[in-house]
Design a protein around this motif. Structure first.
Motif, PDB file in Angstrom:
ATOM      1  N   SER A  73      17.670  34.408  20.301  1.00 27.26           N
ATOM      2  CA  SER A  73      16.407  33.713  20.027  1.00 27.26           C
ATOM      3  C   SER A  73      16.657  32.408  19.279  1.00 27.26           C
ATOM      4  CB  SER A  73      15.381  34.606  19.326  1.00 27.26           C
ATOM      5  OG  SER A  73      15.936  35.234  18.240  1.00 27.26           O
ATOM      6  N   ASN A  74      17.695  32.357  18.441  1.00 29.22           N
ATOM      7  CA  ASN A  74      18.063  31.065  17.833  1.00 29.22           C
ATOM      8  C   ASN A  74      18.487  30.071  18.910  1.00 29.22           C
ATOM      9  OD1 ASN A  74      17.598  31.693  15.177  1.00 29.22           O
ATOM     10  ND2 ASN A  74      19.722  32.208  14.706  1.00 29.22           N
ATOM     11  N   ALA A  75      19.348  30.516  19.824  1.00 26.02           N
ATOM     12  CA  ALA A  75      19.839  29.618  20.873  1.00 26.02           C
ATOM     13  C   ALA A  75      18.667  29.035  21.652  1.00 26.02           C
ATOM     14  CB  ALA A  75      20.794  30.362  21.806  1.00 26.02           C
ATOM     15  N   SER A 107      26.318  30.217  23.683  1.00 25.84           N
ATOM     16  CA  SER A 107      26.330  28.767  23.414  1.00 25.84           C
ATOM     17  C   SER A 107      25.029  28.125  23.843  1.00 25.84           C
ATOM     18  CB  SER A 107      27.440  28.073  24.208  1.00 25.84           C
ATOM     19  OG  SER A 107      28.641  28.767  24.081  1.00 25.84           O
ATOM     20  N   ASP A 108      24.606  27.135  23.072  1.00 26.98           N
ATOM     21  CA  ASP A 108      23.444  26.354  23.495  1.00 26.98           C
ATOM     22  C   ASP A 108      23.781  24.875  23.433  1.00 26.98           C
ATOM     23  OD1 ASP A 108      22.570  25.067  20.898  1.00 26.98           O
ATOM     24  OD2 ASP A 108      22.480  27.182  20.294  1.00 26.98           O
ATOM     25  N   GLN A 109      22.884  24.063  23.976  1.00 24.28           N
ATOM     26  CA  GLN A 109      23.085  22.616  23.968  1.00 24.28           C
ATOM     27  C   GLN A 109      22.073  21.952  23.045  1.00 24.28           C
ATOM     28  OE1 GLN A 109      22.703  21.994  28.227  1.00 24.28           O
ATOM     29  NE2 GLN A 109      24.932  22.036  28.481  1.00 24.28           N
ATOM     30  N   ARG A 149      11.565  23.280   9.012  1.00 27.60           N
ATOM     31  CA  ARG A 149      11.606  23.441  10.454  1.00 27.60           C
ATOM     32  C   ARG A 149      11.747  24.921  10.849  1.00 27.60           C
ATOM     33  NH1 ARG A 149      13.890  20.045  14.992  1.00 27.60           N
ATOM     34  NH2 ARG A 149      14.403  21.629  16.504  1.00 27.60           N
ATOM     35  N   SER A 150      12.627  25.617  10.115  1.00 30.61           N
ATOM     36  CA  SER A 150      12.846  27.029  10.402  1.00 30.61           C
ATOM     37  C   SER A 150      11.554  27.828  10.211  1.00 30.61           C
ATOM     38  CB  SER A 150      13.952  27.580   9.507  1.00 30.61           C
ATOM     39  OG  SER A 150      13.810  28.968   9.342  1.00 30.61           O
ATOM     40  N   ARG A 151      10.854  27.540   9.095  1.00 31.48           N
ATOM     41  CA  ARG A 151       9.597  28.244   8.820  1.00 31.48           C
ATOM     42  C   ARG A 151       8.572  27.957   9.896  1.00 31.48           C
ATOM     43  NH1 ARG A 151       9.682  26.704   3.183  1.00 31.48           N
ATOM     44  NH2 ARG A 151      10.716  28.366   2.045  1.00 31.48           N
ATOM     45  N   TYR A 205      19.663  31.119   4.004  1.00 33.84           N
ATOM     46  CA  TYR A 205      20.134  29.759   4.198  1.00 33.84           C
ATOM     47  C   TYR A 205      19.615  29.194   5.516  1.00 33.84           C
ATOM     48  CZ  TYR A 205      22.707  25.560   4.475  1.00 33.84           C
ATOM     49  OH  TYR A 205      22.998  24.242   4.579  1.00 33.84           O
ATOM     50  N   ARG A 206      19.027  28.029   5.484  1.00 29.17           N
ATOM     51  CA  ARG A 206      18.644  27.304   6.692  1.00 29.17           C
ATOM     52  C   ARG A 206      19.020  25.853   6.512  1.00 29.17           C
ATOM     53  NH1 ARG A 206      13.910  29.937   4.349  1.00 29.17           N
ATOM     54  NH2 ARG A 206      12.664  30.788   6.025  1.00 29.17           N
ATOM     55  N   VAL A 207      19.441  25.232   7.601  1.00 32.18           N
ATOM     56  CA  VAL A 207      19.787  23.825   7.520  1.00 32.18           C
ATOM     57  C   VAL A 207      18.518  23.033   7.184  1.00 32.18           C
ATOM     58  CG1 VAL A 207      20.707  21.850   8.769  1.00 32.18           C
ATOM     59  CG2 VAL A 207      21.681  24.128   9.142  1.00 32.18           C
ATOM     60  N   GLY A 262      10.908  31.303  11.561  1.00 35.32           N
ATOM     61  CA  GLY A 262      12.157  31.918  11.090  1.00 35.32           C
ATOM     62  C   GLY A 262      12.039  32.526   9.697  1.00 35.32           C
ATOM     63  N   THR A 263      12.907  33.484   9.424  1.00 37.44           N
ATOM     64  CA  THR A 263      12.914  34.107   8.098  1.00 37.44           C
ATOM     65  C   THR A 263      14.163  33.731   7.307  1.00 37.44           C
ATOM     66  OG1 THR A 263      14.102  36.068   8.861  1.00 37.44           O
ATOM     67  CG2 THR A 263      11.702  36.136   9.003  1.00 37.44           C
ATOM     68  N   GLY A 264      15.143  33.151   7.986  1.00 42.33           N
ATOM     69  CA  GLY A 264      16.399  32.810   7.314  1.00 42.33           C
ATOM     70  C   GLY A 264      17.292  34.020   7.114  1.00 42.33           C
ATOM     71  N   LEU A 265      16.931  35.150   7.734  1.00 49.19           N
ATOM     72  CA  LEU A 265      17.715  36.372   7.536  1.00 49.19           C
ATOM     73  C   LEU A 265      18.404  36.854   8.809  1.00 49.19           C
ATOM     74  CD1 LEU A 265      15.257  38.376   5.253  1.00 49.19           C
ATOM     75  CD2 LEU A 265      17.348  37.207   4.560  1.00 49.19           C
ATOM     76  N   GLY A 266      18.054  36.240   9.947  1.00 49.03           N
ATOM     77  CA  GLY A 266      18.559  36.717  11.234  1.00 49.03           C
ATOM     78  C   GLY A 266      20.081  36.790  11.309  1.00 49.03           C
ATOM     79  N   LEU A 267      20.735  35.719  10.921  1.00 49.43           N
ATOM     80  CA  LEU A 267      22.194  35.711  11.025  1.00 49.43           C
ATOM     81  C   LEU A 267      22.864  36.526   9.915  1.00 49.43           C
ATOM     82  CD1 LEU A 267      22.961  32.053  12.186  1.00 49.43           C
ATOM     83  CD2 LEU A 267      23.011  34.149  13.533  1.00 49.43           C
ATOM     84  N   ALA A 268      22.181  36.653   8.767  1.00 45.66           N
ATOM     85  CA  ALA A 268      22.721  37.498   7.696  1.00 45.66           C
ATOM     86  C   ALA A 268      22.741  38.960   8.164  1.00 45.66           C
ATOM     87  CB  ALA A 268      21.888  37.350   6.428  1.00 45.66           C
TER      88      ALA A 268
HETATM   89  P1  ADP Z   1      16.181  31.448  10.924  1.00 46.55           P
HETATM   90  O1  ADP Z   1      15.158  32.497  10.787  1.00 46.55           O
HETATM   91  O2  ADP Z   1      15.902  30.232  10.095  1.00 46.55           O
HETATM   92  O3  ADP Z   1      16.507  31.137  12.351  1.00 46.55           O
HETATM   93  P2  ADP Z   1      18.880  32.516  10.853  1.00 46.55           P
HETATM   94  O4  ADP Z   1      19.570  33.348   9.822  1.00 46.55           O
HETATM   95  O5  ADP Z   1      18.736  33.101  12.210  1.00 46.55           O
HETATM   96  O6  ADP Z   1      17.483  32.102  10.241  1.00 46.55           O
HETATM   97  O7  ADP Z   1      19.653  31.137  10.986  1.00 46.55           O
HETATM   98  C1  ADP Z   1      19.956  30.398   9.807  1.00 46.55           C
HETATM   99  C2  ADP Z   1      19.971  28.896  10.101  1.00 46.55           C
HETATM  100  O8  ADP Z   1      21.076  28.563  10.917  1.00 46.55           O
HETATM  101  C3  ADP Z   1      18.762  28.367  10.849  1.00 46.55           C
HETATM  102  O9  ADP Z   1      17.682  28.083   9.998  1.00 46.55           O
HETATM  103  C4  ADP Z   1      19.324  27.089  11.468  1.00 46.55           C
HETATM  104  O10 ADP Z   1      19.323  26.048  10.515  1.00 46.55           O
HETATM  105  C5  ADP Z   1      20.764  27.466  11.745  1.00 46.55           C
HETATM  106  N1  ADP Z   1      20.983  27.879  13.157  1.00 46.55           N
HETATM  107  C6  ADP Z   1      21.135  29.142  13.618  1.00 46.55           C
HETATM  108  N2  ADP Z   1      21.353  29.162  14.952  1.00 46.55           N
HETATM  109  C7  ADP Z   1      21.340  27.883  15.352  1.00 46.55           C
HETATM  110  C8  ADP Z   1      21.527  27.222  16.629  1.00 46.55           C
HETATM  111  N3  ADP Z   1      21.731  27.921  17.748  1.00 46.55           N
HETATM  112  N4  ADP Z   1      21.465  25.863  16.636  1.00 46.55           N
HETATM  113  C9  ADP Z   1      21.234  25.151  15.514  1.00 46.55           C
HETATM  114  N5  ADP Z   1      21.071  25.706  14.303  1.00 46.55           N
HETATM  115  C10 ADP Z   1      21.105  27.043  14.198  1.00 46.55           C
END
Ligand code: ADP
Length: 265
Positions: A160-162, A188-190, A213-215, A207-209, A219-225
């Motif tokens: 879903s991030n991709a 991978s995404d582009q 934008r994530s909010r 953590y979000r970049v 996004g919750t910022g917890l998906g990848l954790a």
């Molecule tokens: P979120 O709910 O914000 O997506 P995640 O834990 O899934 O939280 O991801 C953390 C942060 O990593 C995102 O807020 C985004 O800044 C960055 N990120 C994750 N996946 C991607 C991606 N495919 N392309 C660009 N940035 C990404």
């Protein structure tokens, strides 16, 4: 380092020994500091949608509800924020369950290739954007001992991030590579990519970049954790590579033992 002293004394008061216990305070302090930071983060993450909802509800109560155009729009905002808060609390519960050691994985031998295709199919059916999918999966069955529900969560979060970060017309590529004693999965995404200094941090909780934008994208910022916790519980590793403006790849590995049958065939 902290030292505790105990004096060993006989009944007559004669000191016969001294016990010194050394504690590594720095480790404990680090854990305490992390916990405090986590609680502060959680409070902040919950306060943000709540304050947004309060102002929209106030506006609705003060007359916006009567406006045919603004009324439904403001209601939608409060609905989205509620949904995001529910997701946030659910993600927090998942993490806290994984933190408590009694949450064991329920592992079974699963043909990972079929399992992965199935998940990609689900996204392919429901995706709204014009993103194309490309699969580079081996044509064989690969049986890996996994907790299917938890790995579904991992793949859902990464895919879903991709999709979230893909531009219109972008391609999302799914790959599985068979290595010596593990498989390597990558997505991978582009999309916009991640600045170099932030790549390692994206697996940290909250953590979000780009927070706003994530909010905004729910996004919750917890998906990848969560993905990291699950992959590591399986004995695997997770990492990312990315080029700003070009795209991002998330990789993870899962250990697997080639069965003897595989080797003989
Ligand atoms: P979120 O709910 O914000 O997506 P995640 O834990 O899934 O939280 O991801 C953390 C942060 O990593 C995102 O807020 C985004 O800044 C960055 N990120 C994750 N996946 C991607 C991606 N495919 N392309 C660009 N940035 C990404």
């Amino acid at each position: 380092l902290r030292a505790n002293f105990s004096i060993i004394q006989s009944e007559t008061g004669f000191v016969s020994g001294l016990i010194t216990v050394l504690h590594d305070v720095t480790e404990q302090e680090k854990i305490d500091a992390e916990r405090r930071e986590f609680v502060a983060n959680v409070s902040h993450e919950l306060r943000t949608p709540l304050t947004t909802m309060r102002s929209y509800l106030e506006a609705l109560a003060n007359g916006a509800m009567q406006d045919e155009e603004i009324g439904p729009r403001f209601l939608k905002v409060t609905q989205n924020e509620t949904e995001r808060m529910i997701r946030l609390v659910n993600d927090l519960l998942k993490l806290s369950k994984m933190d408590s050691k009694d949450d064991q994985l329920t592992r079974e031998y699963v043909n990972f290739i079929g399992f992965f295709h199935h998940i990609i199919d689900r996204f392919e059916m429901t995706k709204e954007q014009h993103v194309t999918f490309k699969r580079k999966l081996p044509n064989t069955e690969i049986f890996v001992e996994i907790d299917e529900d938890k790995l579904t969560q991992v793949l859902d979060n990464i895919i879903s991030n991709a999709l979230k970060y893909s531009p219109e017309g972008g391609q999302v590529k799914f790959k599985v590579k068979e290595l010596e004693n593990m498989i390597e999965v990558s997505i991978s995404d582009q999309g916009m990519g991640i600045p170099k200094d932030n790549i390692k941090k994206i697996f940290e909780r909250f953590y979000r970049v780009d927070k706003a934008r994530s909010r905004q994208m729910g996004g919750t910022g917890l998906g990848l954790a969560i993905a990291k916790e699950v992959v590591e519980a399986h004995g695997g590793r997770i990492w990312a590579s990315s080029i700003e403006g070009k795209g991002t790849t998330i990789y993870f590995t899962l250990p697997y033992e080639r069965s003897q049958e595989d080797e003989w065939s």
